[in-house]
Scaffold this motif. Structure first.
Motif, PDB file in Angstrom:
ATOM      1  N   LEU A 143       0.840  -1.201   0.000  1.00  0.00           N
ATOM      2  CA  LEU A 143       0.000   0.000   0.000  1.00  0.00           C
ATOM      3  C   LEU A 143       0.878   1.256   0.000  1.00  0.00           C
ATOM      4  O   LEU A 143       0.657   2.182  -0.780  1.00  0.00           O
ATOM      5  N   PHE A 144       1.899   1.279   0.851  1.00  0.00           N
ATOM      6  CA  PHE A 144       2.822   2.420   0.904  1.00  0.00           C
ATOM      7  C   PHE A 144       3.583   2.562  -0.413  1.00  0.00           C
ATOM      8  O   PHE A 144       3.805   3.662  -0.903  1.00  0.00           O
ATOM      9  N   TYR A 145       3.962   1.412  -0.950  1.00  0.00           N
ATOM     10  CA  TYR A 145       4.718   1.403  -2.200  1.00  0.00           C
ATOM     11  C   TYR A 145       3.873   1.994  -3.327  1.00  0.00           C
ATOM     12  O   TYR A 145       4.340   2.822  -4.113  1.00  0.00           O
ATOM     13  N   MET A 146       2.620   1.592  -3.367  1.00  0.00           N
ATOM     14  CA  MET A 146       1.708   2.099  -4.397  1.00  0.00           C
ATOM     15  C   MET A 146       1.480   3.598  -4.203  1.00  0.00           C
ATOM     16  O   MET A 146       1.410   4.343  -5.170  1.00  0.00           O
ATOM     17  N   TRP A 147       1.411   4.016  -2.931  1.00  0.00           N
ATOM     18  CA  TRP A 147       1.212   5.435  -2.648  1.00  0.00           C
ATOM     19  C   TRP A 147       2.388   6.255  -3.200  1.00  0.00           C
ATOM     20  O   TRP A 147       2.216   7.300  -3.800  1.00  0.00           O
ATOM     21  N   LYS A 148       3.595   5.733  -2.997  1.00  0.00           N
ATOM     22  CA  LYS A 148       4.780   6.414  -3.499  1.00  0.00           C
ATOM     23  C   LYS A 148       4.705   6.529  -5.030  1.00  0.00           C
ATOM     24  O   LYS A 148       5.018   7.570  -5.612  1.00  0.00           O
ATOM     25  N   TRP A 149       4.289   5.451  -5.662  1.00  0.00           N
ATOM     26  CA  TRP A 149       4.188   5.426  -7.122  1.00  0.00           C
ATOM     27  C   TRP A 149       3.177   6.490  -7.590  1.00  0.00           C
ATOM     28  O   TRP A 149       3.452   7.245  -8.513  1.00  0.00           O
ATOM     29  N   PHE A 150       2.038   6.583  -6.908  1.00  0.00           N
ATOM     30  CA  PHE A 150       1.027   7.589  -7.269  1.00  0.00           C
ATOM     31  C   PHE A 150       1.547   9.004  -7.003  1.00  0.00           C
ATOM     32  O   PHE A 150       1.299   9.920  -7.769  1.00  0.00           O
ATOM     33  N   HIS A 151       2.295   9.129  -5.887  1.00  0.00           N
ATOM     34  CA  HIS A 151       2.860  10.432  -5.512  1.00  0.00           C
ATOM     35  C   HIS A 151       3.806  10.914  -6.612  1.00  0.00           C
ATOM     36  O   HIS A 151       3.765  12.056  -7.052  1.00  0.00           O
ATOM     37  N   ARG A 152       4.669  10.012  -7.069  1.00  0.00           N
ATOM     38  CA  ARG A 152       5.639  10.347  -8.099  1.00  0.00           C
ATOM     39  C   ARG A 152       4.939  10.651  -9.428  1.00  0.00           C
ATOM     40  O   ARG A 152       5.294  11.584 -10.138  1.00  0.00           O
ATOM     41  N   ARG A 153       3.947   9.843  -9.741  1.00  0.00           N
ATOM     42  CA  ARG A 153       3.212  10.039 -10.985  1.00  0.00           C
ATOM     43  C   ARG A 153       2.486  11.392 -10.967  1.00  0.00           C
ATOM     44  O   ARG A 153       2.444  12.103 -11.973  1.00  0.00           O
ATOM     45  N   SER A 154       1.962  11.745  -9.803  1.00  0.00           N
ATOM     46  CA  SER A 154       1.280  13.024  -9.655  1.00  0.00           C
ATOM     47  C   SER A 154       2.266  14.173  -9.881  1.00  0.00           C
ATOM     48  O   SER A 154       1.951  15.170 -10.523  1.00  0.00           O
ATOM     49  N   HIS A 155       3.517  14.006  -9.360  1.00  0.00           N
ATOM     50  CA  HIS A 155       4.567  15.017  -9.556  1.00  0.00           C
ATOM     51  C   HIS A 155       4.847  15.188 -11.052  1.00  0.00           C
ATOM     52  O   HIS A 155       4.928  16.310 -11.551  1.00  0.00           O
ATOM     53  N   GLU A 156       4.972  14.069 -11.758  1.00  0.00           N
ATOM     54  CA  GLU A 156       5.264  14.131 -13.198  1.00  0.00           C
ATOM     55  C   GLU A 156       4.106  14.787 -13.961  1.00  0.00           C
ATOM     56  O   GLU A 156       4.320  15.586 -14.863  1.00  0.00           O
ATOM     57  N   ASN A 157       2.871  14.436 -13.568  1.00  0.00           N
ATOM     58  CA  ASN A 157       1.707  15.038 -14.228  1.00  0.00           C
ATOM     59  C   ASN A 157       1.692  16.548 -14.042  1.00  0.00           C
ATOM     60  O   ASN A 157       1.411  17.290 -14.974  1.00  0.00           O
ATOM     61  N   ARG A 158       2.041  16.964 -12.815  1.00  0.00           N
ATOM     62  CA  ARG A 158       2.037  18.406 -12.534  1.00  0.00           C
ATOM     63  C   ARG A 158       3.173  19.100 -13.276  1.00  0.00           C
ATOM     64  O   ARG A 158       3.060  20.264 -13.652  1.00  0.00           O
ATOM     65  N   ARG A 159       4.289  18.394 -13.505  1.00  0.00           N
ATOM     66  CA  ARG A 159       5.404  18.967 -14.258  1.00  0.00           C
ATOM     67  C   ARG A 159       4.961  19.303 -15.692  1.00  0.00           C
ATOM     68  O   ARG A 159       5.272  20.359 -16.228  1.00  0.00           O
ATOM     69  N   TRP A 160       4.244  18.377 -16.306  1.00  0.00           N
ATOM     70  CA  TRP A 160       3.894  18.530 -17.723  1.00  0.00           C
ATOM     71  C   TRP A 160       2.553  19.224 -17.944  1.00  0.00           C
ATOM     72  O   TRP A 160       2.216  19.587 -19.069  1.00  0.00           O
ATOM     73  N   GLU A 161       1.785  19.377 -16.857  1.00  0.00           N
ATOM     74  CA  GLU A 161       0.434  19.930 -16.968  1.00  0.00           C
ATOM     75  C   GLU A 161       0.377  21.273 -17.712  1.00  0.00           C
ATOM     76  O   GLU A 161      -0.410  21.417 -18.655  1.00  0.00           O
ATOM     77  N   PRO A 162       1.246  22.250 -17.359  1.00  0.00           N
ATOM     78  CA  PRO A 162       1.121  23.559 -18.023  1.00  0.00           C
ATOM     79  C   PRO A 162       1.295  23.473 -19.544  1.00  0.00           C
ATOM     80  O   PRO A 162       0.575  24.132 -20.283  1.00  0.00           O
ATOM     81  N   VAL A 163       2.229  22.660 -20.001  1.00  0.00           N
ATOM     82  CA  VAL A 163       2.477  22.602 -21.445  1.00  0.00           C
ATOM     83  C   VAL A 163       1.527  21.632 -22.139  1.00  0.00           C
ATOM     84  O   VAL A 163       1.242  21.783 -23.329  1.00  0.00           O
ATOM     85  N   THR A 164       1.037  20.651 -21.418  1.00  0.00           N
ATOM     86  CA  THR A 164       0.058  19.732 -22.006  1.00  0.00           C
ATOM     87  C   THR A 164      -1.242  20.488 -22.246  1.00  0.00           C
ATOM     88  O   THR A 164      -1.890  20.326 -23.268  1.00  0.00           O
ATOM     89  N   GLU A 165      -1.595  21.356 -21.277  1.00  0.00           N
ATOM     90  CA  GLU A 165      -2.807  22.171 -21.449  1.00  0.00           C
ATOM     91  C   GLU A 165      -2.676  23.058 -22.675  1.00  0.00           C
ATOM     92  O   GLU A 165      -3.608  23.201 -23.455  1.00  0.00           O
ATOM     93  N   ASP A 166      -1.437  23.626 -22.854  1.00  0.00           N
ATOM     94  CA  ASP A 166      -1.206  24.479 -24.029  1.00  0.00           C
ATOM     95  C   ASP A 166      -1.456  23.703 -25.302  1.00  0.00           C
ATOM     96  O   ASP A 166      -2.052  24.183 -26.250  1.00  0.00           O
ATOM     97  N   GLU A 167      -0.942  22.451 -25.277  1.00  0.00           N
ATOM     98  CA  GLU A 167      -1.055  21.643 -26.492  1.00  0.00           C
ATOM     99  C   GLU A 167      -2.510  21.281 -26.770  1.00  0.00           C
ATOM    100  O   GLU A 167      -2.959  21.264 -27.911  1.00  0.00           O
TER     101      GLU A 167
END
Lengths: 205, 430
Positions: free
Chosen positions: B404-428
């Motif tokens: 459960l903790f491991y999966m949480w970390k994976w979601f946490h990291r994925r959320s970070h990556e999504n937020r990194r690309w969000e501004p330019v993905t929205e532009d696209e």
């Protein structure tokens, strides 16, 4: 006993032994008394006008070893030139490859260059800033031209340079950090080719 | 040490400090907007009009160590994109390492320096989000392409800035570093659409966390800004939960391996005792001998009845050593079944287990007695005794928590990556 494989000399001022790091050294500063000396065949002569090398912060020091990528660099001579906006240092440097080069250092801009023979020397007055020419098989653009005067020297130098000597120079830049310098001294034109290096990649050993 | 010199603005006379070296090209007056040419006796060559000093926690004259080199902030430029976003580039100077940049981008900091190597490709004419570009062997992913103009200048710079000068920028990321393609365009050429012929410069940037920069440049707490969003070059930094997730991941994989080892080692386990008690033996004490080799190991009785339906029965298992009772275990077995409108149903089990330990190795005997139930006669009982039993249910629970903790970390990291690309993905998407 001298540990140098090169010719043995003694200082013309204090008589102390001069241990060469480079076979073709023409000018040397006596490590014992600081006298400036010419080396001519087996004769050692006083250089005359002396200079003091003011101590400014620098990445390099004489006779220390530095690493840049796979090369070991050891500066053995330092010449300081003054130009319109300040000064820069040229370090005569031995490389672990067995070659030697001039290392030009101007406030973090570092270039390594070696003497090169050109088939045809360009006409210097034509080389104004932003002019593009074909040289050494590539397209180069003039990025700087100016005059400089030697104001101090220290250590071993392979050329006869005197305090107060004036030079006209032109810097040409190419792709991938390529740099060519054309230099006129006493009517003679010399060309050097090399490249810029990143100061963050130079490590003191 | 920083060698501070000062002059007066040649236009308004305001006192201006000089922190840079001889290769600075302009001095920009914060009071009157004059741009002076450092190489021409500080002659005024440009003029900025109607500009407001932007907010920045760092200011000219501050010193800090980056990559083991002490730098002084000598100048400042504010850029504004066509969309109205702004950021600040601080010109840094070191006598030994020269002139570099520290960018303040919404409270995130990038230390960048010009590189002489040419990336592949050298020009990005057809921008494609996340397309790879290379600097040497390092791979970056295209992030954004935009234009920005010079809005405000102050202090010393290595070039002469003009109000309205535009910059074409293409950025690529490989956290914690980034690569920037830049070429400047004059205001006139910008409006004519001529920008392809100016020299392109490449910058290699490294992300620094705001607190790190504030500490390095001794910025007071009250002056510090909080960063907005996730920067394109901001590395993933696990929080406490994510750090626990990382530990959880290790636990899970180690646990899984251990589980396989345990199951493998117990795959061919043989019972110490295997006996079928009939009705007579369950009514009259019958001693069945068995041997325990290691008292440290856990023992387990596994009992089962074949014929039990809609009844419960109780048994008393007595373990003796040299005619002395050392353990009494009472176990009930109940099993009910039937059919109703929903079909077949059952409840309970025909089996039961009991874990226990014995005080010493040696010979023991077991007797089992019928201890009552909902039927008068006991059904025959099959008993097995195993030594060295491993209880895996707590182990499995721990593994489930770890996962459960491991999966949480994976979601946490994925959320970070999504937020990194969000501004330019929205532009696209637009």
């Amino acid at each position: 006993m001298s540990t140098s494989p090169y010719p043995a000399y003694n200082c013309a001022a204090c008589g102390g032994p001069l241990t060469l790091k480079f076979r073709y050294t023409k000018i040397i500063t006596c490590p014992h008394c600081g006298a400036g000396l010419f080396l001519e065949d087996k004769a050692v002569k006083m250089r005359g006008l002396e200079s003091v090398m003011a101590d400014y912060p620098s990445l390099f020091s004489l006779y220390e070893n530095y690493a840049y990528k796979t090369q070991k660099l050891t500066p053995i001579g330092q010449v300081r030139f003054e130009y319109a906006h300040g000064f820069w240092d040229e370090w005569w440097t031995l490389m672990s490859s067995g070659e030697a080069c001039w290392m030009s250092v101007d406030e973090g801009d570092i270039a390594i260059e070696q003497l090169v023979t050109l088939d045809k020397m360009p006409f210097m007055p034509d080389l104004q800033v932003d002019v593009e020419i074909e040289l050494l098989g590539e397209s180069l653009r003039v990025t700087e031209r100016g005059s400089a005067q030697c104001i101090a020297l220290k250590g071993e130098i392979p050329e006869v340079i005197m305090i107060g000597d004036n030079f006209d120079y032109v810097h040409l830049s190419g792709a991938k950090g390529r740099l060519v310098t054309l230099e006129v001294q006493n009517g003679n034109l010399f060309a050097y080719e090399g490249q810029w290096i990143d100061p963050f990649e130079v490590k003191r050993l | 040490m920083n060698d501070v010199r000062s002059i007066n603005c040649t236009q308004c006379g305001a006192p201006l400090e000089l922190h840079g070296g001889h290769r600075t090209r302009s001095l920009n007056c914060a009071y009157c907007g004059a741009v002076m040419d450092s190489h021409e006796g500080y002659k005024v060559v440009e003029q900025f009009h109607d500009t407001l000093r932007p907010h920045c926690p760092l200011h000219i004259g501050m010193q800090g160590v980056l990559k083991d080199v002490e730098f002084t902030i000598i100048g400042l430029i504010q850029y504004q994109t066509e969309e109205g976003d702004t950021w600040i580039d601080l010109q840094l100077y070191s006598p030994t390492h020269g002139y570099h940049w520290l960018s303040d981008e919404q409270g995130h900091f990038i230390f960048s320096r010009r590189v002489r190597d040419i990336p592949k490709p050298a020009h990005i004419s057809n921008f494609k989000l996340k397309a790879p570009v290379f600097l040497g062997k390092q791979r970056f992913y295209l992030y954004e392409q935009y234009r920005a103009k010079v809005q405000y200048v102050e202090g010393e710079l290595t070039w002469i800035a003009k109000q309205g000068n535009w910059l074409n920028i293409t950025e690529a990321t490989a956290p914690p570093v980034c690569l920037s393609y830049e070429n400047s365009v004059s205001e006139e050429d910008y409006y004519k659409g001529h920008d392809a012929h100016t020299e392109k410069e490449y910058y290699y940037g490294e992300y620094f966390f705001p607190n790190d920069i504030y500490q390095r440049f001794s910025v007071e707490k009250s002056a510090q800004d909080k960063p907005e969003g996730i920067h394109m070059a901001q590395p993933y930094q696990p929080g406490l939960t994510a750090a626990m997730g990382q530990v959880g991941g290790y636990f899970f994989w180690v646990g899984l391996l251990a589980l396989f080892v345990i199951l493998f080692m117990n795959a061919d386990e043989q019972p110490r005792l295997k006996y079928h008690f009939n009705q007579t033996e369950l009514s009259t004490p019958t001693l069945i001998p068995f041997k325990v080799e290691d008292p440290q190991k856990l023992l387990e009785f596994r009992i089962s009845v074949d014929r039990l339906t809609n009844h419960w029965v109780a048994y008393e298992m007595v373990v003796q050593k040299e005619e002395e009772n050392v353990l009494i275990v009472e176990k009930e077995i109940e099993f009910y079944e039937g059919r109703d409108s929903d079909g077949y149903w059952s409840e309970g089990s025909r089996e039961a287990r009991a874990l226990f330990k014995l005080p010493a190795a040696g010979e023991y005997s077991l007797s089992v007695l019928f201890d009552g139930g909902s039927q008068s006669t006991p059904p025959p009982l099959f008993v097995e005794l195993y030594e060295g039993v491993v209880v895996v249910r707590y182990f499995l629970l721990l593994m489930a928590l770890s996962l459960l903790f491991y999966m949480w970390k994976w979601f946490h990291r994925r959320s970070h990556e999504n937020r990194r690309w969000e501004p330019v993905t929205e532009d696209e998407d637009d």
